[in-house]
Design an enzyme around this catalytic site. Sequence first.
Site, PDB file in Angstrom:
ATOM      1  N   ARG A  53      -2.169  21.854 -14.764  1.00 55.53           N
ATOM      2  CA  ARG A  53      -1.255  20.763 -15.082  1.00 55.53           C
ATOM      3  C   ARG A  53      -1.605  20.117 -16.418  1.00 55.53           C
ATOM      4  O   ARG A  53      -0.733  19.550 -17.084  1.00 55.53           O
ATOM      5  CB  ARG A  53      -1.250  19.712 -13.966  1.00 55.53           C
ATOM      6  CG  ARG A  53      -0.224  18.618 -14.222  1.00 55.53           C
ATOM      7  CD  ARG A  53       0.086  17.772 -13.009  1.00 55.53           C
ATOM      8  NE  ARG A  53       1.121  16.801 -13.349  1.00 55.53           N
ATOM      9  CZ  ARG A  53       1.728  16.022 -12.474  1.00 55.53           C
ATOM     10  NH1 ARG A  53       1.404  16.068 -11.197  1.00 55.53           N
ATOM     11  NH2 ARG A  53       2.660  15.178 -12.881  1.00 55.53           N
TER      12      ARG A  53
ATOM     13  N   GLU B  58      10.318  17.311 -25.358  1.00 57.07           N
ATOM     14  CA  GLU B  58       9.697  17.733 -24.107  1.00 57.07           C
ATOM     15  C   GLU B  58      10.271  19.069 -23.641  1.00 57.07           C
ATOM     16  O   GLU B  58       9.590  19.849 -22.969  1.00 57.07           O
ATOM     17  CB  GLU B  58       9.879  16.662 -23.035  1.00 57.07           C
ATOM     18  CG  GLU B  58       9.172  15.338 -23.325  1.00 57.07           C
ATOM     19  CD  GLU B  58       7.679  15.367 -23.027  1.00 57.07           C
ATOM     20  OE1 GLU B  58       7.159  16.440 -22.664  1.00 57.07           O
ATOM     21  OE2 GLU B  58       7.029  14.313 -23.153  1.00 57.07           O
TER      22      GLU B  58
ATOM     23  N   HIS C  41       0.330  15.564 -26.414  1.00 57.35           N
ATOM     24  CA  HIS C  41       0.246  14.183 -25.948  1.00 57.35           C
ATOM     25  C   HIS C  41      -1.011  13.448 -26.418  1.00 57.35           C
ATOM     26  O   HIS C  41      -0.959  12.244 -26.661  1.00 57.35           O
ATOM     27  CB  HIS C  41       0.346  14.133 -24.424  1.00 57.35           C
ATOM     28  CG  HIS C  41       1.735  14.351 -23.910  1.00 57.35           C
ATOM     29  ND1 HIS C  41       2.432  15.531 -24.125  1.00 57.35           N
ATOM     30  CD2 HIS C  41       2.564  13.550 -23.198  1.00 57.35           C
ATOM     31  CE1 HIS C  41       3.626  15.429 -23.558  1.00 57.35           C
ATOM     32  NE2 HIS C  41       3.730  14.254 -23.001  1.00 57.35           N
TER      33      HIS C  41
ATOM     34  N   LYS D 197       3.547  11.332 -11.638  1.00 53.14           N
ATOM     35  CA  LYS D 197       2.694  10.510 -12.495  1.00 53.14           C
ATOM     36  C   LYS D 197       3.407   9.190 -12.772  1.00 53.14           C
ATOM     37  O   LYS D 197       4.528   9.171 -13.294  1.00 53.14           O
ATOM     38  CB  LYS D 197       2.386  11.220 -13.817  1.00 53.14           C
ATOM     39  CG  LYS D 197       1.304  12.264 -13.714  1.00 53.14           C
ATOM     40  CD  LYS D 197       0.924  12.772 -15.095  1.00 53.14           C
ATOM     41  CE  LYS D 197      -0.251  13.729 -15.029  1.00 53.14           C
ATOM     42  NZ  LYS D 197      -0.656  14.194 -16.380  1.00 53.14           N
TER      43      LYS D 197
ATOM     44  N   LYS E 153       8.249  22.624 -14.640  1.00 53.05           N
ATOM     45  CA  LYS E 153       7.439  21.466 -14.242  1.00 53.05           C
ATOM     46  C   LYS E 153       7.112  21.526 -12.752  1.00 53.05           C
ATOM     47  O   LYS E 153       5.976  21.270 -12.341  1.00 53.05           O
ATOM     48  CB  LYS E 153       8.206  20.176 -14.577  1.00 53.05           C
ATOM     49  CG  LYS E 153       7.491  18.870 -14.203  1.00 53.05           C
ATOM     50  CD  LYS E 153       6.367  18.548 -15.157  1.00 53.05           C
ATOM     51  CE  LYS E 153       5.700  17.209 -14.883  1.00 53.05           C
ATOM     52  NZ  LYS E 153       6.458  16.067 -15.396  1.00 53.05           N
TER      53      LYS E 153
ATOM     54  N   ARG F 151       0.807  -1.219   0.000  1.00 52.18           N
ATOM     55  CA  ARG F 151       0.000   0.000   0.000  1.00 52.18           C
ATOM     56  C   ARG F 151       0.839   1.267   0.000  1.00 52.18           C
ATOM     57  O   ARG F 151       0.397   2.333   0.446  1.00 52.18           O
ATOM     58  CB  ARG F 151      -0.983  -0.006   1.178  1.00 52.18           C
ATOM     59  CG  ARG F 151      -2.037  -1.091   1.038  1.00 52.18           C
ATOM     60  CD  ARG F 151      -3.029  -1.082   2.156  1.00 52.18           C
ATOM     61  NE  ARG F 151      -4.025  -2.133   1.942  1.00 52.18           N
ATOM     62  CZ  ARG F 151      -4.769  -2.665   2.907  1.00 52.18           C
ATOM     63  NH1 ARG F 151      -4.630  -2.241   4.143  1.00 52.18           N
ATOM     64  NH2 ARG F 151      -5.635  -3.603   2.628  1.00 52.18           N
TER      65      ARG F 151
ATOM     66  N   ASN G 126       0.213  18.352 -21.087  1.00 55.73           N
ATOM     67  CA  ASN G 126      -0.156  17.335 -22.067  1.00 55.73           C
ATOM     68  C   ASN G 126      -0.160  17.877 -23.497  1.00 55.73           C
ATOM     69  O   ASN G 126      -0.628  17.188 -24.417  1.00 55.73           O
ATOM     70  CB  ASN G 126      -1.532  16.759 -21.737  1.00 55.73           C
ATOM     71  CG  ASN G 126      -1.537  15.998 -20.429  1.00 55.73           C
ATOM     72  OD1 ASN G 126      -0.675  15.176 -20.176  1.00 55.73           O
ATOM     73  ND2 ASN G 126      -2.509  16.288 -19.569  1.00 55.73           N
TER      74      ASN G 126
ATOM     75  N   HIS H  22      -0.103  10.262 -28.194  1.00 59.58           N
ATOM     76  CA  HIS H  22      -0.446   8.937 -27.671  1.00 59.58           C
ATOM     77  C   HIS H  22      -1.191   8.107 -28.708  1.00 59.58           C
ATOM     78  O   HIS H  22      -1.032   6.879 -28.775  1.00 59.58           O
ATOM     79  CB  HIS H  22      -1.289   9.066 -26.405  1.00 59.58           C
ATOM     80  CG  HIS H  22      -0.499   9.494 -25.203  1.00 59.58           C
ATOM     81  ND1 HIS H  22      -1.100   9.842 -24.019  1.00 59.58           N
ATOM     82  CD2 HIS H  22       0.836   9.611 -24.996  1.00 59.58           C
ATOM     83  CE1 HIS H  22      -0.168  10.166 -23.129  1.00 59.58           C
ATOM     84  NE2 HIS H  22       1.016  10.038 -23.716  1.00 59.58           N
TER      85      HIS H  22
ATOM     86  N   HIS I 223       8.400   7.819 -27.529  1.00 62.39           N
ATOM     87  CA  HIS I 223       7.402   8.702 -26.916  1.00 62.39           C
ATOM     88  C   HIS I 223       7.641  10.167 -27.267  1.00 62.39           C
ATOM     89  O   HIS I 223       6.726  10.887 -27.692  1.00 62.39           O
ATOM     90  CB  HIS I 223       7.406   8.517 -25.398  1.00 62.39           C
ATOM     91  CG  HIS I 223       6.524   9.488 -24.680  1.00 62.39           C
ATOM     92  ND1 HIS I 223       5.151   9.483 -24.815  1.00 62.39           N
ATOM     93  CD2 HIS I 223       6.820  10.524 -23.842  1.00 62.39           C
ATOM     94  CE1 HIS I 223       4.629  10.469 -24.078  1.00 62.39           C
ATOM     95  NE2 HIS I 223       5.624  11.104 -23.487  1.00 62.39           N
TER      96      HIS I 223
ATOM     97  N   GLU J 108      -3.915  17.302 -11.364  1.00 59.45           N
ATOM     98  CA  GLU J 108      -4.553  17.696 -12.619  1.00 59.45           C
ATOM     99  C   GLU J 108      -6.059  17.856 -12.455  1.00 59.45           C
ATOM    100  O   GLU J 108      -6.843  17.489 -13.336  1.00 59.45           O
ATOM    101  CB  GLU J 108      -4.239  16.674 -13.722  1.00 59.45           C
ATOM    102  CG  GLU J 108      -4.222  17.240 -15.119  1.00 59.45           C
ATOM    103  CD  GLU J 108      -3.675  16.277 -16.151  1.00 59.45           C
ATOM    104  OE1 GLU J 108      -4.438  15.867 -17.035  1.00 59.45           O
ATOM    105  OE2 GLU J 108      -2.474  15.929 -16.065  1.00 59.45           O
TER     106      GLU J 108
END
Length: 367
Positions: free
Chosen positions: A242, A185, A249, A143, A227, A121, A246, A253, A267, A237
């Site tokens: 935030r 990036e 992205h 993330k 960042k 956990r 993206n 993606h 990527h 987000e």
Amino acid sequence: MQELTVELGKRSYPILIGDGLLADIGRHVAPLLKRPRTMIVTDRHVAEHYLTRVGTSLAMENISFSSFVLDPGEATKSWAGLARLTEWLIGEGVERSDHVIALGGGVIGDLVGFACSIVKRGCNFIQVPTTLLAQVDSSVGGKTAINVPAGKNLIGAFHQPALVVIDPTTLATLPRRELGAGYAEVVKYGLIDDAAFFGWCEEHGAALLAGDSAARAHAIAHSVAAKARIVAADERETQDIRALLNLGHSFGHALEAETGYSDRLLHGEAVAAGMVLAHQFSAANGLCPPEDAERVRDHLASVDLPHSLASAGINTGGRALADHMAHDKKVRGGKLPLILTRGTGQSFVTEDYGLDAVAAFLDGEAA
């Protein structure tokens, strides 16, 4: 050495940036440990270059460690990779107060972070990014995720690291293609809300990619500071702040999904093409001047990054790509928020355009 902080109250953590930090990492890790023991997770390529260096530094601080070496590439960021890693951590007797070191690029950082968010956990982890993409983006912000056939990063959690250690000298062993993927990036931070930094990229990007250490140091520090500021303002987000990270992205993606998350398209390469598509879609809908979209395309083309569907190796129709976008994790109320732009450094979030409009646009780009 430069030190920045991601300001998250009691969960704030430092980002250390400096040449040679890998050889001194034990000194920075030691104060975090409840017991003088850690676990290092890396991939085969990174292990060949840096595992001994990190291990030696830990040993100098009397920190024992075990290591787990995975295959490089996006295929490792999967259910199977997650199962192998979590079982190894449990077999090693990981405790919730332990700190697992993620030594590698974005794949390793994402996978280790997610594993550490769920084992017992939640246990701690330290990001030690060795690629430009990970150093300027994925190692900061918490993330973590794996990929599944339906889409990129669809299974994951927010789990912040306890420390980020960035040694820019690791970039010396990166292939030019990997550097380029990371550079996409870097450019993103200029296009989000910093037109002056995009201008800096146009002037210094080629030198950065050619090995200019001063340019690399500036790009890393500037990107990480941006960042950290955005994450501190909108960690999970829940606002649109935030979400701006993206940019490129959602389109990117879809391109990655179309290529099966393979080495056909890295990527960062997908993000590069995605940023061009986002700007061209904005221009096509009268949101930004066409010359701004052309400026982004021309710069990315000048550093040999994908800047169109064709240069990304995509010949699929727009509907297929839009269908990939329908599985995007950012979909809310059946609508996909798009990061578009009103001009260089003026990105914003909108839900005004449906996937049918996106598909029609992509059909035109594929023609």
